[in-house]
Structures are given as C-alpha cells and as structure tokens.
Write a protein that holds these residues in place. Structure first.
Motif, PDB file in Angstrom:
ATOM      1  N   ARG A 135      77.213  42.868  33.355  1.00 24.62           N
ATOM      2  CA  ARG A 135      76.748  42.625  31.876  1.00 24.62           C
ATOM      3  C   ARG A 135      77.454  41.504  31.190  1.00 24.62           C
ATOM      4  O   ARG A 135      77.028  40.626  30.913  1.00 24.62           O
ATOM      5  N   VAL A 166      68.248  57.396  25.923  1.00 25.55           N
ATOM      6  CA  VAL A 166      66.874  57.305  26.101  1.00 25.55           C
ATOM      7  C   VAL A 166      66.247  58.419  26.699  1.00 25.55           C
ATOM      8  O   VAL A 166      66.721  58.758  27.588  1.00 25.55           O
ATOM      9  N   GLY A 190      70.378  54.210  22.188  1.00 23.70           N
ATOM     10  CA  GLY A 190      71.096  55.339  22.074  1.00 23.70           C
ATOM     11  C   GLY A 190      70.564  56.027  23.485  1.00 23.70           C
ATOM     12  O   GLY A 190      69.966  55.329  24.562  1.00 23.70           O
ATOM     13  N   ARG A 192      61.283  43.552  46.250  1.00 17.62           N
ATOM     14  CA  ARG A 192      61.337  45.030  45.884  1.00 17.62           C
ATOM     15  C   ARG A 192      60.821  45.075  44.525  1.00 17.62           C
ATOM     16  O   ARG A 192      60.066  46.081  44.010  1.00 17.62           O
ATOM     17  N   THR A 230      65.087  38.857  38.910  1.00 14.57           N
ATOM     18  CA  THR A 230      65.617  39.956  39.461  1.00 14.57           C
ATOM     19  C   THR A 230      66.481  39.285  40.856  1.00 14.57           C
ATOM     20  O   THR A 230      66.089  38.443  41.491  1.00 14.57           O
ATOM     21  N   ARG A 231      67.240  40.349  41.095  1.00 18.82           N
ATOM     22  CA  ARG A 231      68.263  39.908  42.351  1.00 18.82           C
ATOM     23  C   ARG A 231      67.348  40.247  43.814  1.00 18.82           C
ATOM     24  O   ARG A 231      67.556  39.776  44.651  1.00 18.82           O
ATOM     25  N   LEU A 249      67.956  42.881  30.095  1.00 15.24           N
ATOM     26  CA  LEU A 249      68.434  44.279  30.339  1.00 15.24           C
ATOM     27  C   LEU A 249      69.245  44.422  31.351  1.00 15.24           C
ATOM     28  O   LEU A 249      70.001  45.696  31.573  1.00 15.24           O
ATOM     29  N   SER A 303      62.986  46.215  36.486  1.00 15.90           N
ATOM     30  CA  SER A 303      62.730  47.363  37.205  1.00 15.90           C
ATOM     31  C   SER A 303      63.208  48.713  36.812  1.00 15.90           C
ATOM     32  O   SER A 303      63.015  49.541  37.493  1.00 15.90           O
ATOM     33  N   GLY A 304      64.020  48.633  35.603  1.00 14.92           N
ATOM     34  CA  GLY A 304      64.914  49.870  35.082  1.00 14.92           C
ATOM     35  C   GLY A 304      63.839  50.450  34.178  1.00 14.92           C
ATOM     36  O   GLY A 304      62.584  50.213  34.062  1.00 14.92           O
ATOM     37  N   LEU A 305      64.440  51.949  33.767  1.00 15.70           N
ATOM     38  CA  LEU A 305      63.763  52.528  32.889  1.00 15.70           C
ATOM     39  C   LEU A 305      63.316  51.904  31.715  1.00 15.70           C
ATOM     40  O   LEU A 305      61.832  52.196  31.353  1.00 15.70           O
ATOM     41  N   ILE A 306      63.827  51.178  31.073  1.00 24.50           N
ATOM     42  CA  ILE A 306      63.314  50.529  30.005  1.00 24.50           C
ATOM     43  C   ILE A 306      62.555  49.379  30.158  1.00 24.50           C
ATOM     44  O   ILE A 306      61.408  48.915  29.666  1.00 24.50           O
ATOM     45  N   GLY A 359      72.254  45.406  34.153  1.00 26.54           N
ATOM     46  CA  GLY A 359      73.400  45.699  34.252  1.00 26.54           C
ATOM     47  C   GLY A 359      73.559  47.078  35.200  1.00 26.54           C
ATOM     48  O   GLY A 359      72.486  47.966  35.640  1.00 26.54           O
ATOM     49  N   GLU A 360      74.740  47.022  35.858  1.00 23.03           N
ATOM     50  CA  GLU A 360      74.926  48.275  36.738  1.00 23.03           C
ATOM     51  C   GLU A 360      74.827  49.301  36.117  1.00 23.03           C
ATOM     52  O   GLU A 360      75.378  49.515  34.954  1.00 23.03           O
TER      53      GLU A 360
HETATM   54  N1  LIG Z   1      68.675  54.047  29.431  1.00 22.43           N
HETATM   55  C1  LIG Z   1      69.517  54.461  28.531  1.00 22.43           C
HETATM   56  O1  LIG Z   1      69.577  55.597  28.188  1.00 22.43           O
HETATM   57  C2  LIG Z   1      70.230  53.224  27.970  1.00 22.43           C
HETATM   58  C3  LIG Z   1      71.198  53.351  26.860  1.00 22.43           C
HETATM   59  C4  LIG Z   1      72.069  52.570  26.299  1.00 22.43           C
HETATM   60  C5  LIG Z   1      71.819  51.367  26.950  1.00 22.43           C
HETATM   61  N2  LIG Z   1      71.128  50.965  27.950  1.00 22.43           N
HETATM   62  C6  LIG Z   1      71.308  49.606  28.600  1.00 22.43           C
HETATM   63  O2  LIG Z   1      69.911  48.996  28.495  1.00 22.43           O
HETATM   64  C7  LIG Z   1      69.699  48.552  29.832  1.00 22.43           C
HETATM   65  C8  LIG Z   1      68.517  48.696  30.324  1.00 22.43           C
HETATM   66  O3  LIG Z   1      68.634  50.279  30.533  1.00 22.43           O
HETATM   67  P1  LIG Z   1      68.005  50.932  31.625  1.00 22.43           P
HETATM   68  O4  LIG Z   1      68.180  52.298  31.508  1.00 22.43           O
HETATM   69  O5  LIG Z   1      66.478  50.389  31.767  1.00 22.43           O
HETATM   70  O6  LIG Z   1      68.619  50.430  33.078  1.00 22.43           O
HETATM   71  P2  LIG Z   1      68.454  50.763  34.403  1.00 22.43           P
HETATM   72  O7  LIG Z   1      67.187  51.662  34.848  1.00 22.43           O
HETATM   73  O8  LIG Z   1      69.547  51.000  35.334  1.00 22.43           O
HETATM   74  O9  LIG Z   1      67.892  49.197  35.149  1.00 22.43           O
HETATM   75  C9  LIG Z   1      68.704  48.285  34.974  1.00 22.43           C
HETATM   76  C10 LIG Z   1      68.433  46.887  35.722  1.00 22.43           C
HETATM   77  O10 LIG Z   1      69.236  46.056  35.893  1.00 22.43           O
HETATM   78  C11 LIG Z   1      69.613  45.637  37.026  1.00 22.43           C
HETATM   79  N3  LIG Z   1      70.749  45.856  37.945  1.00 22.43           N
HETATM   80  C12 LIG Z   1      71.214  47.176  38.352  1.00 22.43           C
HETATM   81  N4  LIG Z   1      72.519  47.016  39.048  1.00 22.43           N
HETATM   82  C13 LIG Z   1      72.686  45.673  38.758  1.00 22.43           C
HETATM   83  C14 LIG Z   1      74.102  44.740  38.903  1.00 22.43           C
HETATM   84  N5  LIG Z   1      74.986  45.508  39.580  1.00 22.43           N
HETATM   85  N6  LIG Z   1      73.959  43.605  38.593  1.00 22.43           N
HETATM   86  C15 LIG Z   1      72.928  43.039  38.138  1.00 22.43           C
HETATM   87  N7  LIG Z   1      72.078  43.894  37.797  1.00 22.43           N
HETATM   88  C16 LIG Z   1      71.738  45.086  38.039  1.00 22.43           C
HETATM   89  C17 LIG Z   1      68.219  46.007  38.070  1.00 22.43           C
HETATM   90  O11 LIG Z   1      67.322  45.104  38.152  1.00 22.43           O
HETATM   91  P3  LIG Z   1      66.908  44.221  39.525  1.00 22.43           P
HETATM   92  O12 LIG Z   1      67.097  45.154  40.380  1.00 22.43           O
HETATM   93  O13 LIG Z   1      65.669  43.757  39.377  1.00 22.43           O
HETATM   94  O14 LIG Z   1      67.912  42.992  39.308  1.00 22.43           O
HETATM   95  C18 LIG Z   1      67.808  47.295  37.352  1.00 22.43           C
HETATM   96  O15 LIG Z   1      66.620  47.671  37.217  1.00 22.43           O
HETATM   97  C19 LIG Z   1      71.094  48.500  30.584  1.00 22.43           C
HETATM   98  O16 LIG Z   1      71.905  47.507  30.561  1.00 22.43           O
HETATM   99  C20 LIG Z   1      71.607  49.563  29.912  1.00 22.43           C
HETATM  100  O17 LIG Z   1      73.157  49.743  30.062  1.00 22.43           O
HETATM  101  C21 LIG Z   1      70.196  51.910  28.297  1.00 22.43           C
END
Ligand SMILES: NC(=O)c1ccc[n+]([C@@H]2O[C@H](COP(=O)([O-])OP(=O)(O)OC[C@H]3O[C@@H](n4cnc5c(N)ncnc54)[C@H](OP(=O)(O)O)[C@@H]3O)[C@@H](O)[C@H]2O)c1
Length: 317
Positions: free
Chosen positions: A105, A185, A183, A36, A31-32, A84, A9-12, A86-87
């Motif tokens: 993570r 995004v 990087g 939702r 998903t947790r 994917l 459900s995150g950005l990616i 992670g907090e």
């Molecule tokens: N966006 C960027 O620019 C970027 C850059 C570098 C690395 N990344 C990495 O790529 C991954 C995906 O990025 P994103 O931007 O799509 O992330 P995001 O929008 O923050 O979404 C991450 C997803 O992780 C789950 N999540 C959130 N808090 C959590 C917790 N405390 N424990 C376990 N699960 C949790 C949620 O899914 P549910 O609620 O469905 O469980 C959430 O939808 C992440 O690990 C991030 O660190 C992203």
C-alpha cells in the motif's frame, strides 16, 4: 471517461470494472499479471451480448507496484486513476505478511505517484481515487465518529495513515485526491461475509468476542456507487467513509445474518479462539468502530442498502 484501475481483479475492482465498462468508459488495468487479469475479467463478464464491446474497452498493462514507478504510457492522457491494489489484510499477520500489507500500500502508492509526477502536467489524470479503510480509526467504543476523527495507533491504523499520506500527495500534482475509507464490504463472492457464510449456513454461527464491538459494513453496490460518485463529482475530495449509515454491533450483525439465512446464530466465537487462529489480525474482528458516512450524506449520496437486514437479504438473494 478514460480510467486507469489498479487492483482491478479484487472484490471491489471486478465490480468497478463491470460498472465502468457498462457505462462506456475506457479502462486500462495496471496489474502484476496481465494474462491472469485478462482471464479473470473475461470470466467475470456474464453479459454475453455486450461482453465483446466491453472487452474492446479494456486494456491491460504490467506493473510491479513494489519494484518500480508506474509506467508512463498507460497513465498519460487518462482522466482518472482508481487505486485499489494491496496485499490481503485478512490473513495471519506474520512479520512477513505485515511487511507485505504495509509495503504493497505505502510503497505501491508512492510508486504510483512517482509515475504520475513523471508525466508532463498536461498529460496527467485529473483525479486519484484511492482505497483506504476504516481501520484508519483503530478500535473505538460505541460513539459514532466521522471523517474528522483522529487515527488509531495500531498496526492497521498506522498503515492507513501512511497509505493516505502517499495518496494525498497527488494534490501537489494538481489531482483531486479522494481516499475512500472502506468498511466491511458485504458480498457473497468474497471478503468477510463469504468467510462467515459456511458456519452460519450450518447453524454454527454467532457473535464474535463480546459482540459489543461496532461493525461498519457496506453493501458492495454502495461502495461501487460511492466510488463512481466520487469519480464523477468534483465536490468529493479528501477522506470519505464508505460505510452504511447504520453500523451495528457484532451481536446484532450475527443475529441479522442468522435471520437472513433462517438459521440460529447462537454459537459464540471466543476472542481467544480467533487469537489462536489469526494472531494479532483477530483484533480487526474483535474490535471495531462506529464509522458514519458523514461526508457522503452531506454530498447527497443516497444509499441503495442503508439497513443491514435488507442489505443481507439482497446479498443472499
Ligand atoms: N473488501 C473489503 O471489505 C475492504 C475493506 C476495507 C478496505 N478495503 C481495501 O480496498 C482495496 C480493494 O479491496 P478488495 O477487497 O477488492 O481487495 P482484494 O480482493 O484483496 O484485491 C486487491 C488487488 O490488489 C492486488 N494485490 C494483491 N496482493 C498484492 C500485493 N502483495 N502487492 C500489490 N498488489 C497486490 C491484486 O491485483 P493484481 O493481482 O491484478 O495486481 C488484487 O486483485 C484494498 O486495498 C483493501 O485493503 C477493502
């Protein structure tokens, strides 16, 4: 292909779910909160004609990554896992937040692997595509670096090292393991750019800190397509920088964003102000790394958005 996705459900994740279902893959989302997640994905589906078909290809299963091994039933017999979850990193790093960033993570990936190892070998997926981040490298000067560079020493670098170590253990279970060092995004709907847009739109944007730090950015379409390429093509394995081939300094980024919005970008943001606002997390913004996508280029990946000016215009169009 049958694919399990965490963090969907995150950005990616939202973008990947859309692309995978559009090409006919069957997805199971861990998903947790399945209710939702179901709502988010039905809202995200804007293509009315195919949305019913796409939803038929989506299943949801509950998993608490910190508390338990990933459940066997939704993992068994799948082709691949995309991990994917992670907090969020972009928050003030209290001790509690740092613990959550680390544990979600490192323990989350360990628990995913525990679920995979509990399966009979014939029922295990063949590929684990796991997120990591260019934060792996820590702060660097202007020299370009690739996937061979050593890790940094700061908090985020150490989280990435431990996170990747857990994910690499998938190769001991005979899975092909790819770690995408992602990087910054670029997308309008979330992440760093969405936070920058309001002040820049008001003409109140500008470089952050010295502006000399490098920013390894990537357009969201490219991070999604790199994920698909590494899912489909067995030549991809190990760490892969998911960054555009032309990282820029913070000063150039601010100027380019101002130009894309037709606004001045002359109001610098002092490092001290960010430090007061975000504490230690501000170093993620005031330092950087000139990470190059060496492996993706060697493997023949063609970037849809290699240059920042065009990428920003595409994001903002
Ligand atoms: N966006 C960027 O620019 C970027 C850059 C570098 C690395 N990344 C990495 O790529 C991954 C995906 O990025 P994103 O931007 O799509 O992330 P995001 O929008 O923050 O979404 C991450 C997803 O992780 C789950 N999540 C959130 N808090 C959590 C917790 N405390 N424990 C376990 N699960 C949790 C949620 O899914 P549910 O609620 O469905 O469980 C959430 O939808 C992440 O690990 C991030 O660190 C992203």
């Amino acid at each position: 292909m049958k694919v399990v996705v965490t963090g969907a459900s995150g950005l990616i994740g939202r973008g990947l779910v859309h692309k995978l279902t559009a090409r006919g893959d069957e997805l199971t989302i861990l998903t947790r909160d399945p209710e939702r997640a179901r709502k988010r994905h039905s809202l995200a589906s804007s293509d009315a004609r195919s949305s019913a078909e796409r939803h038929a290809a989506l299943a949801f299963s509950r998993w608490s990554p910190l508390q338990e091994a990933a459940p066997a039933e939704p993992l068994a017999g799948q082709d691949a896992v995309i991990h994917l979850a992670g907090e969020p990193v972009a928050q003030r790093w209290s001790e509690q937040a740092k613990q959550a960033i680390h544990d979600s993570r490192v323990l989350g990936t360990r628990n995913l692997l525990a679920g995979l190892s509990a399966l009979a070998p014939s029922m295990r997926p063949r590929t684990l595509l796991s997120a990591s981040a260019i934060g792996y490298y820590g702060a660097h000067g202007p020299e370009p670096i690739d996937e061979e560079a050593p890790p940094g020493q700061d908090f985020l670098a150490q989280v990435c090292v431990a996170w990747e170590r857990e994910a690499r253990a998938a190769s001991e279970l005979a899975l092909r393991a790819v770690q995408l060092r992602i990087g910054v995004v670029l997308d309008r709907s979330g992440g760093a750019l969405a936070k920058m847009l309001p002040p820049f739109r008001l003409g109140l944007g500008g470089r952050v800190g010295s502006g000399e730090q490098y920013m390894a950015w990537i357009h969201r379409e490219d991070v999604l397509d790199i994920a698909l390429a590494s899912l489909d093509d067995k030549r991809w394995s190990g760490p892969v920088n998911a960054t555009a081939p032309e990282p820029v300094t913070g000063a150039v980024f601010a100027r380019s964003l101002g130009q894309a919005l037709h606004r001045p970008a002359l109001v610098p943001v002092p490092s001290l102000a960010l430090r007061l606002l975000y504490g230690e997390m501000s170093e993620v913004i005031t330092t950087g790394v000139r990470a190059m996508p060496a492996k993706a280029l060697v493997l023949g990946y063609g970037f849809a958005h290699p240059s920042l000016g065009e990428a920003l215009r595409a994001v903002l169009a």
